[in-house]
Design a protein around this motif. Structure first.
Motif, PDB file in Angstrom:
ATOM      1  N   ARG A 182       0.834  -1.204   0.000  1.00 53.87           N
ATOM      2  CA  ARG A 182       0.000   0.000   0.000  1.00 53.87           C
ATOM      3  C   ARG A 182       0.875   1.263   0.000  1.00 53.87           C
ATOM      4  NH1 ARG A 182      -2.616   2.010   5.364  1.00 53.87           N
ATOM      5  NH2 ARG A 182      -0.451   2.672   5.486  1.00 53.87           N
ATOM      6  N   ASP A 183       1.861   1.281   0.876  1.00 55.28           N
ATOM      7  CA  ASP A 183       2.737   2.458   0.966  1.00 55.28           C
ATOM      8  C   ASP A 183       3.490   2.687  -0.341  1.00 55.28           C
ATOM      9  OD1 ASP A 183       1.843   2.722   3.524  1.00 55.28           O
ATOM     10  OD2 ASP A 183       3.648   1.928   4.475  1.00 55.28           O
ATOM     11  N   HIS A 184       3.931   1.601  -0.965  1.00 57.03           N
ATOM     12  CA  HIS A 184       4.644   1.730  -2.246  1.00 57.03           C
ATOM     13  C   HIS A 184       3.745   2.370  -3.304  1.00 57.03           C
ATOM     14  CE1 HIS A 184       6.929   0.695  -5.814  1.00 57.03           C
ATOM     15  NE2 HIS A 184       5.845   0.118  -6.304  1.00 57.03           N
ATOM     16  N   LEU A 185       2.498   1.920  -3.371  1.00 54.92           N
ATOM     17  CA  LEU A 185       1.572   2.447  -4.381  1.00 54.92           C
ATOM     18  C   LEU A 185       1.246   3.916  -4.119  1.00 54.92           C
ATOM     19  CD1 LEU A 185      -0.694  -0.713  -4.593  1.00 54.92           C
ATOM     20  CD2 LEU A 185       0.790   0.149  -6.421  1.00 54.92           C
ATOM     21  N   ILE A 186       1.110   4.265  -2.859  1.00 57.35           N
ATOM     22  CA  ILE A 186       0.852   5.673  -2.522  1.00 57.35           C
ATOM     23  C   ILE A 186       2.036   6.544  -2.935  1.00 57.35           C
ATOM     24  CG2 ILE A 186       0.596   7.272  -0.569  1.00 57.35           C
ATOM     25  CD1 ILE A 186      -1.133   5.130   0.788  1.00 57.35           C
ATOM     26  N   ARG A 187       3.245   6.030  -2.715  1.00 58.33           N
ATOM     27  CA  ARG A 187       4.434   6.794  -3.132  1.00 58.33           C
ATOM     28  C   ARG A 187       4.472   6.983  -4.654  1.00 58.33           C
ATOM     29  NH1 ARG A 187       7.011   3.660   0.815  1.00 58.33           N
ATOM     30  NH2 ARG A 187       7.781   2.217  -0.761  1.00 58.33           N
ATOM     31  N   GLN A 188       4.042   5.949  -5.384  1.00 60.87           N
ATOM     32  CA  GLN A 188       4.022   6.079  -6.847  1.00 60.87           C
ATOM     33  C   GLN A 188       3.047   7.174  -7.278  1.00 60.87           C
ATOM     34  OE1 GLN A 188       6.311   4.334  -8.704  1.00 60.87           O
ATOM     35  NE2 GLN A 188       6.914   3.822  -6.612  1.00 60.87           N
ATOM     36  N   ALA A 189       1.880   7.190  -6.627  1.00 57.63           N
ATOM     37  CA  ALA A 189       0.885   8.226  -6.968  1.00 57.63           C
ATOM     38  C   ALA A 189       1.436   9.610  -6.628  1.00 57.63           C
ATOM     39  CB  ALA A 189      -0.415   7.958  -6.204  1.00 57.63           C
ATOM     40  N   ALA A 190       2.059   9.745  -5.479  1.00 56.77           N
ATOM     41  CA  ALA A 190       2.602  11.044  -5.060  1.00 56.77           C
ATOM     42  C   ALA A 190       3.709  11.496  -6.012  1.00 56.77           C
ATOM     43  CB  ALA A 190       3.132  10.932  -3.633  1.00 56.77           C
ATOM     44  N   ARG A 191       4.538  10.565  -6.436  1.00 58.77           N
ATOM     45  CA  ARG A 191       5.625  10.899  -7.363  1.00 58.77           C
ATOM     46  C   ARG A 191       5.074  11.464  -8.671  1.00 58.77           C
ATOM     47  NH1 ARG A 191       7.213   7.952 -11.396  1.00 58.77           N
ATOM     48  NH2 ARG A 191       6.214   6.053 -10.590  1.00 58.77           N
ATOM     49  N   LEU A 192       4.057  10.787  -9.218  1.00 58.12           N
ATOM     50  CA  LEU A 192       3.489  11.259 -10.486  1.00 58.12           C
ATOM     51  C   LEU A 192       2.807  12.613 -10.316  1.00 58.12           C
ATOM     52  CD1 LEU A 192       2.006   8.010 -12.090  1.00 58.12           C
ATOM     53  CD2 LEU A 192       4.052   9.272 -12.740  1.00 58.12           C
TER      54      LEU A 192
END
Length: 378
Positions: free
Chosen positions: A364-374
């Motif tokens: 979950r944390d990894h996916l949230i970081r991906q969204a924040a990065r984009l």
């Protein structure tokens, strides 16, 4: 734990069974003997650990028999059987694997019983590894033994059932004071040394190759690192080489099975020095083979990822569109492919959606970081 002690557990259970003990009582007696070993061996270690364990476990079994109401008949039966102390049989150990993977047991029960009866772990250790109270795990094991009550070691299950149980253990990874991934590898090595079966080799190869990447999968603070971003210099090349060697021997027999195919895919990933060196077309071909053996939705999802890498994100999205959106990680895969296609806004939204459906905190944390990065890049 003394070296080799846990390897003796299934052997001693098998010996007690051949002397007339039922599985449940034999397993309990061996556990009692293990407890006594932990108590006395630090100050009085026996020269012959196996002989000591057999003698004490047999005595514990007789104590239990005597305590039951039908003790006279059962003692006569037990004493009438051969009591030669040091016989052993690899077949008994293998049969115990099969018994613990009996089709009448739930996967959770089969795993718990395998770890205790074959792996020689205590109920407390298994409970800690699965993050459940010890009483809960004790009840689970008791129910499993009641299900198997009266059954003897005679290989009632199948190789595939045994392998599924071992792979479930492997995928639990590490928690408590027991490394379940390492334990699953140890148990699979024992099985591979006892029976000649290409799928046993396939599973062992798969475990070794996956285990080789273990140190690179997470940051020091526990954040998930995807395969493409891992530091490949951290991969254990010796484990990879061992796994690939075992796999090649198994594939040469031309009796293809699911675990051999999965190991072949893992080996192709491990063979790439850089992520851009990955042989994606060959990985797609192996997924085609896997789907012939097992029409698994998860394999189809992973094949869509491989097609996206081999033929481009548009092709991957087209393949993904044929699958059910309710599949685990569907939206994570779509997000990845749309990002590669340059659709960053849509990808960011999908990463958030995928995070809401993630099965664990690291993912979950990894996916949230991906969204924040984009979002930060737009």
């Amino acid at each position: 734990m003394y070296d080799g002690l846990r390897e003796l557990v299934p052997i001693v259970i098998g010996i007690l069974e051949r002397r007339g003990a039922d599985f449940s009582t034999a397993e309990d007696a061996v556990q009692d003997a293990l407890i006594e070993a932990f108590r006395t061996w630090p100050v009085n270690e026996p020269r012959d650990m196996k002989g000591w364990l057999i003698t004490v476990a047999w005595r514990k079994f007789l104590d239990r028999v005597r305590a039951e109401s039908a003790r006279t008949a059962r003692e006569e039966h037990a004493f009438a059987l051969d009591t030669d102390a040091v016989t052993t049989s690899d077949d008994d150990t293998v049969d115990l694997y099969f018994l613990c993977a009996h089709p009448d047991l739930s996967p959770a029960s089969a795993v718990a019983l395998t770890l205790r009866a074959v792996g020689g772990l205590t109920t407390r250790q298994i409970a800690e590894a699965y993050l459940v109270p010890e009483a809960t795990m004790a009840q689970r094991i008791s129910r499993a033994k009641r299900t198997l009550s009266g059954r003897r070691l005679n290989r009632p299950g199948s190789v595939s059932a045994v392998l599924r149980v071992l792979y479930l253990v492997f995928n639990e990874g590490y928690s408590g004071d027991v490394d379940l991934a390492a334990e699953a590898i140890r148990l699979t090595r024992v099985l591979a040394a006892s029976i000649d079966h290409p799928e046993v080799s396939g599973l062992l190869a798969l475990m070794l190759i996956h285990h080789a990447r273990r140190e690179a999968r997470f940051t020091s603070d526990g954040a998930l690192i995807t395969l493409g971003d891992q530091d490949r210099s951290m991969w254990d090349s010796h484990l990879i080489a061992e796994g690939v060697g075992i796999l090649q021997t198994a594939l040469a027999r031309e009796e293809l099975g699911e675990f051999q195919v999965q190991a072949a895919i893992a080996a192709l990933h491990a063979d790439a020095q850089r992520v851009e060196d990955t042989d994606w077309p060959q990985i797609v071909e192996w997924y085609d083979e896997l789907l012939k053996l097992n029409d698994s939705p998860i394999a189809s999802l992973n094949r869509a990822v491989a097609i996206g890498e081999a033929d481009g994100p548009v092709a991957g999205l087209a393949e993904l569109g044929r699958l059910d959106e309710t599949l685990p990680r569907y939206f994570a895969v779509e997000a990845h492919l749309r990002e590669r296609a340059g659709e960053d806004e849509a990808a960011a939204k999908l990463y958030v959606e995928a995070a809401a459906k993630a099965s664990n905190l690291a993912e979950r944390d990894h996916l949230i970081r991906q969204a924040a990065r984009l979002n930060s890049e737009r």
